[in-house]
Design a protein around this motif. Structure first.
Motif, PDB file in Angstrom:
ATOM      1  N   ILE A 195      10.389  21.524  -7.067  1.00  0.00           N
ATOM      2  CA  ILE A 195       9.112  20.801  -6.742  1.00  0.00           C
ATOM      3  C   ILE A 195       8.301  20.842  -8.095  1.00  0.00           C
ATOM      4  O   ILE A 195       7.649  19.935  -8.407  1.00  0.00           O
ATOM      5  CB  ILE A 195       8.372  21.489  -5.657  1.00  0.00           C
ATOM      6  N   ALA A 196       8.320  21.986  -8.728  1.00  0.00           N
ATOM      7  CA  ALA A 196       7.585  21.868 -10.161  1.00  0.00           C
ATOM      8  C   ALA A 196       8.141  21.156 -10.887  1.00  0.00           C
ATOM      9  O   ALA A 196       7.450  20.271 -11.778  1.00  0.00           O
ATOM     10  CB  ALA A 196       7.383  23.217 -10.206  1.00  0.00           C
ATOM     11  N   GLU A 197       9.443  21.014 -11.211  1.00  0.00           N
ATOM     12  CA  GLU A 197      10.019  20.194 -12.310  1.00  0.00           C
ATOM     13  C   GLU A 197       9.685  18.629 -12.026  1.00  0.00           C
ATOM     14  O   GLU A 197       9.960  17.873 -12.790  1.00  0.00           O
ATOM     15  CB  GLU A 197      11.270  20.437 -12.587  1.00  0.00           C
ATOM     16  N   THR A 198       9.697  18.183 -10.880  1.00  0.00           N
ATOM     17  CA  THR A 198       9.880  16.751 -10.410  1.00  0.00           C
ATOM     18  C   THR A 198       8.239  16.384 -10.304  1.00  0.00           C
ATOM     19  O   THR A 198       7.999  15.122  -9.922  1.00  0.00           O
ATOM     20  CB  THR A 198      10.479  16.369  -9.170  1.00  0.00           C
ATOM     21  N   ALA A 199       7.323  17.040 -10.381  1.00  0.00           N
ATOM     22  CA  ALA A 199       5.874  16.999 -10.112  1.00  0.00           C
ATOM     23  C   ALA A 199       5.548  15.693 -10.822  1.00  0.00           C
ATOM     24  O   ALA A 199       5.837  15.761 -11.825  1.00  0.00           O
ATOM     25  CB  ALA A 199       4.970  17.928 -10.120  1.00  0.00           C
ATOM     26  N   PRO A 200       4.676  14.956 -10.437  1.00  0.00           N
ATOM     27  CA  PRO A 200       3.901  13.793 -11.158  1.00  0.00           C
ATOM     28  C   PRO A 200       2.916  14.432 -12.041  1.00  0.00           C
ATOM     29  O   PRO A 200       2.465  15.576 -11.942  1.00  0.00           O
ATOM     30  CB  PRO A 200       3.182  12.961 -10.191  1.00  0.00           C
ATOM     31  N   ASP A 201       2.453  13.460 -12.841  1.00  0.00           N
ATOM     32  CA  ASP A 201       1.440  13.643 -13.863  1.00  0.00           C
ATOM     33  C   ASP A 201      -0.016  13.527 -13.088  1.00  0.00           C
ATOM     34  O   ASP A 201      -0.433  12.520 -13.017  1.00  0.00           O
ATOM     35  CB  ASP A 201       1.309  12.699 -15.218  1.00  0.00           C
ATOM     36  N   PHE A 202      -0.459  14.492 -12.593  1.00  0.00           N
ATOM     37  CA  PHE A 202      -1.802  14.431 -11.911  1.00  0.00           C
ATOM     38  C   PHE A 202      -2.899  13.842 -12.415  1.00  0.00           C
ATOM     39  O   PHE A 202      -3.824  13.138 -11.961  1.00  0.00           O
ATOM     40  CB  PHE A 202      -1.993  15.792 -11.164  1.00  0.00           C
ATOM     41  N   ASN A 213       0.846  -1.290   0.143  1.00  0.00           N
ATOM     42  CA  ASN A 213      -0.103   0.110  -0.102  1.00  0.00           C
ATOM     43  C   ASN A 213       0.929   1.331   0.021  1.00  0.00           C
ATOM     44  O   ASN A 213       0.241   2.227   0.192  1.00  0.00           O
ATOM     45  CB  ASN A 213      -1.098  -0.046   0.835  1.00  0.00           C
ATOM     46  N   GLY A 214       2.204   1.031  -0.341  1.00  0.00           N
ATOM     47  CA  GLY A 214       3.038   2.327  -0.289  1.00  0.00           C
ATOM     48  C   GLY A 214       3.131   3.019   0.921  1.00  0.00           C
ATOM     49  O   GLY A 214       3.427   4.297   1.139  1.00  0.00           O
ATOM     50  N   LEU A 215       3.184   2.284   2.096  1.00  0.00           N
ATOM     51  CA  LEU A 215       3.147   2.854   3.545  1.00  0.00           C
ATOM     52  C   LEU A 215       4.329   2.281   4.317  1.00  0.00           C
ATOM     53  O   LEU A 215       4.496   2.744   5.554  1.00  0.00           O
ATOM     54  CB  LEU A 215       1.714   2.416   4.242  1.00  0.00           C
ATOM     55  N   HIS A 216       5.368   1.550   3.805  1.00  0.00           N
ATOM     56  CA  HIS A 216       6.503   1.222   4.516  1.00  0.00           C
ATOM     57  C   HIS A 216       7.314   2.536   4.540  1.00  0.00           C
ATOM     58  O   HIS A 216       7.646   3.525   3.909  1.00  0.00           O
ATOM     59  CB  HIS A 216       7.198   0.037   3.657  1.00  0.00           C
ATOM     60  N   LEU A 245       3.099  24.411   4.637  1.00  0.00           N
ATOM     61  CA  LEU A 245       2.318  24.259   3.448  1.00  0.00           C
ATOM     62  C   LEU A 245       2.081  22.706   3.220  1.00  0.00           C
ATOM     63  O   LEU A 245       3.254  21.793   3.113  1.00  0.00           O
ATOM     64  CB  LEU A 245       3.130  24.710   2.307  1.00  0.00           C
ATOM     65  N   GLY A 246       1.041  22.479   2.942  1.00  0.00           N
ATOM     66  CA  GLY A 246       0.622  21.223   2.296  1.00  0.00           C
ATOM     67  C   GLY A 246       0.364  21.077   0.883  1.00  0.00           C
ATOM     68  O   GLY A 246      -0.396  21.979   0.330  1.00  0.00           O
ATOM     69  N   VAL A 247       1.184  20.317   0.262  1.00  0.00           N
ATOM     70  CA  VAL A 247       0.826  20.009  -1.192  1.00  0.00           C
ATOM     71  C   VAL A 247       0.083  18.655  -1.509  1.00  0.00           C
ATOM     72  O   VAL A 247       0.763  17.877  -1.311  1.00  0.00           O
ATOM     73  CB  VAL A 247       2.166  20.130  -1.996  1.00  0.00           C
ATOM     74  N   PRO A 248      -1.088  18.614  -2.019  1.00  0.00           N
ATOM     75  CA  PRO A 248      -1.853  17.388  -1.922  1.00  0.00           C
ATOM     76  C   PRO A 248      -1.475  16.583  -3.149  1.00  0.00           C
ATOM     77  O   PRO A 248      -0.915  17.092  -4.344  1.00  0.00           O
ATOM     78  CB  PRO A 248      -3.307  17.884  -2.373  1.00  0.00           C
ATOM     79  N   VAL A 249      -1.367  15.314  -2.923  1.00  0.00           N
ATOM     80  CA  VAL A 249      -0.993  14.576  -4.068  1.00  0.00           C
ATOM     81  C   VAL A 249      -1.851  13.396  -4.152  1.00  0.00           C
ATOM     82  O   VAL A 249      -2.347  13.046  -5.493  1.00  0.00           O
ATOM     83  CB  VAL A 249       0.433  13.751  -3.766  1.00  0.00           C
ATOM     84  N   ALA A 257       3.324  10.436  -3.640  1.00  0.00           N
ATOM     85  CA  ALA A 257       4.051  11.341  -2.553  1.00  0.00           C
ATOM     86  C   ALA A 257       5.514  10.921  -2.453  1.00  0.00           C
ATOM     87  O   ALA A 257       6.441  11.760  -2.276  1.00  0.00           O
ATOM     88  CB  ALA A 257       3.091  11.277  -1.387  1.00  0.00           C
ATOM     89  N   VAL A 258       5.816   9.372  -2.007  1.00  0.00           N
ATOM     90  CA  VAL A 258       6.993   9.133  -1.991  1.00  0.00           C
ATOM     91  C   VAL A 258       7.937   9.305  -3.075  1.00  0.00           C
ATOM     92  O   VAL A 258       9.043   9.799  -2.887  1.00  0.00           O
ATOM     93  CB  VAL A 258       6.996   7.415  -1.508  1.00  0.00           C
ATOM     94  N   ALA A 259       7.552   8.941  -4.133  1.00  0.00           N
ATOM     95  CA  ALA A 259       8.239   9.302  -5.501  1.00  0.00           C
ATOM     96  C   ALA A 259       8.714  10.527  -5.480  1.00  0.00           C
ATOM     97  O   ALA A 259       9.515  10.981  -6.065  1.00  0.00           O
ATOM     98  CB  ALA A 259       7.544   8.511  -6.658  1.00  0.00           C
ATOM     99  N   TRP A 260       7.686  11.488  -5.601  1.00  0.00           N
ATOM    100  CA  TRP A 260       8.089  12.897  -5.817  1.00  0.00           C
ATOM    101  C   TRP A 260       8.949  13.370  -4.767  1.00  0.00           C
ATOM    102  O   TRP A 260       9.916  14.084  -5.046  1.00  0.00           O
ATOM    103  CB  TRP A 260       6.673  13.577  -5.389  1.00  0.00           C
ATOM    104  N   ALA A 261       8.619  13.037  -3.403  1.00  0.00           N
ATOM    105  CA  ALA A 261       9.869  13.461  -2.398  1.00  0.00           C
ATOM    106  C   ALA A 261      11.118  12.849  -2.761  1.00  0.00           C
ATOM    107  O   ALA A 261      12.012  13.600  -2.624  1.00  0.00           O
ATOM    108  CB  ALA A 261       9.333  12.982  -1.077  1.00  0.00           C
TER     109      ALA A 261
END
Length: 397
Positions: free
Chosen positions: A384-391, A31-34, A325-329, A335-339
């Motif tokens: 942050i902008a350049e590494t953002a996922p394809d929402f 579940n991507g929570l490790h 600041l919170g940036v919703p993903v 979120a893990v991959a973006w960070a």
């Protein structure tokens, strides 16, 4: 004579009693929570927007030298609980100056903000009490609610009218539990309105001011920033590990309430006291802030600039009230991959996933710092902008 049925076969026994933890770990990974402990070096070529050193005091020479001198004078540890040998002259001075700065009659220092919150809730409520708790409250407040055996009503986030409706219905003695600055998205509670609602019903207001101290107003805490004075019907907790750059926590409020907590709160009575070095560092941080009230204004300005830069890059982000600041993903894996991509580019950001946030509500969490330069803020937003996922792809659009 009917023959007896053979006994049902027993379920296979695990090799060891803790085999179940591997199953739980497998589920977390699926579940991507490790989570992974990632030791950081003493010095790094990284812009850190994940930690809570809001004012850059953790490495300030006055703070570090105060800690070092305390170690030389008092030793590395406090040697016992506060009620045995753990209270040094440093602890007493810290409590006196912290209360004077915050504007309350008294303060009581703990080994952590988490312990202070557990003490606050469990010492001031019992099975006869009602707690009205904001839905977005920190885990330490939630754990305090679970331990105290009170009736707990969880209300909509930052909604004084929802609080009023619950208090109006209940004959029980009640307290309202909230953060001043909420730790995930950084929005600020309407403490003045909440206090008004509490007073209408003879209830107490308990405020976790961990992310407000050193940031709101001129830095002296939420009561001061909201013009609440030293309320007789409100109590606050703070952490010494964020804006003050040290470690530990404290409860602040009316003297009779603070003394009651010292007598009855298990996280105070049975815990080893805060180390003298941390107490001295926090004291140095307070003295610095008293003479540098521009720092809280600067960290809020950095937060606003960071938000504007992110919006200019098309990154959605909430309205800041303090330094978070919170940036919703959405998906925790995203979120893990973006960070991770941000860190590869030299920018460390926080990554919040369940249970820190609700399911499908994972996000990046950015914490501004007063010592960030304008060009560094622009660089952070750019990375942050350049590494953002394809929402669109994440949402199936």
């Amino acid at each position: 004579m009917t023959p007896e049925k053979p006994p049902a076969p027993s379920p296979p026994r695990p090799e060891t009693v803790f085999d179940w933890v591997e199953h739980r770990d497998s589920l977390r990974r699926q579940n991507g929570l490790h989570r992974v402990l990632r030791p950081r070096a003493a010095t790094e070529d990284v812009l850190d927007l994940a930690g809570n050193d809001y004012l850059g005091l953790s490495r300030h020479p006055a703070v570090t030298e105060a800690a070092a001198e305390a170690v030389r004078t008092w030793g590395a540890g406090s040697t016992g609980s506060r009620l045995v040998t753990g209270t040094t002259e440093l602890h007493a001075t810290l409590e006196e100056e912290l209360a004077a700065w915050y504007g309350t009659e008294a303060a009581l220092v703990f080994s952590s903000g988490y312990a202070a919150n557990l003490a606050l809730v469990t010492a001031l409520t019992d099975e006869s009490s009602l707690i009205v708790s904001d839905r977005n409250n920190h885990a330490s407040l939630i754990d305090g609610c679970r331990l105290c055996r009170a009736e707990v009503r969880v209300v909509a986030h930052s909604d004084p009218e929802a609080v009023r409706a619950v208090l109006r219905e209940s004959p029980r003695p009640a307290v309202v539990l909230t953060e001043s600055v909420f730790s995930v998205d950084g929005d600020v509670a309407a403490l003045d309105r909440l206090l008004t609602v509490c007073r209408e019903h003879g209830s107490g207001l308990l405020v976790d001011d961990a992310h407000g101290l050193g940031v709101l107003g001129e830095g002296a805490g939420a009561f001061s920033a909201f013009g609440m004075g030293a309320p007789a019907d409100a109590v606050a907790t703070v952490t010494l590990s964020k804006a003050l750059g040290a470690q530990g926590g404290a409860v602040l409020g009316p003297r009779r309430v603070v003394e009651h907590i010292a007598q009855t709160a298990r996280p105070f009575v049975f815990d080893t006291a805060l180390a003298p070095a941390a107490a001295a560092a926090a004291l140095a941080g307070i003295r610095l802030l008293r003479g540098q009230s521009h720092l809280p204004a600067r960290v809020r300005a950095v937060t606003r600039q960071l938000r504007e830069e992110l919006l200019d890059h098309g990154i959605g982000v909430g309205e800041p009230g303090a330094a978070v600041l919170g940036v919703p993903v959405g998906a925790p894996e995203a979120a893990v991959a973006w960070a991770g991509r941000c860190l590869e580019r030299g920018v460390r950001v926080g990554c919040f996933r369940p249970p820190s946030v609700p399911d499908a509500d994972s996000r990046l969490r950015l914490t501004a710092r007063a010592d960030l330069e304008d060009d560094e803020v622009r660089r952070v937003a750019h990375v942050i902008a350049e590494t953002a996922p394809d929402f669109a792809a994440l949402s199936g659009g």
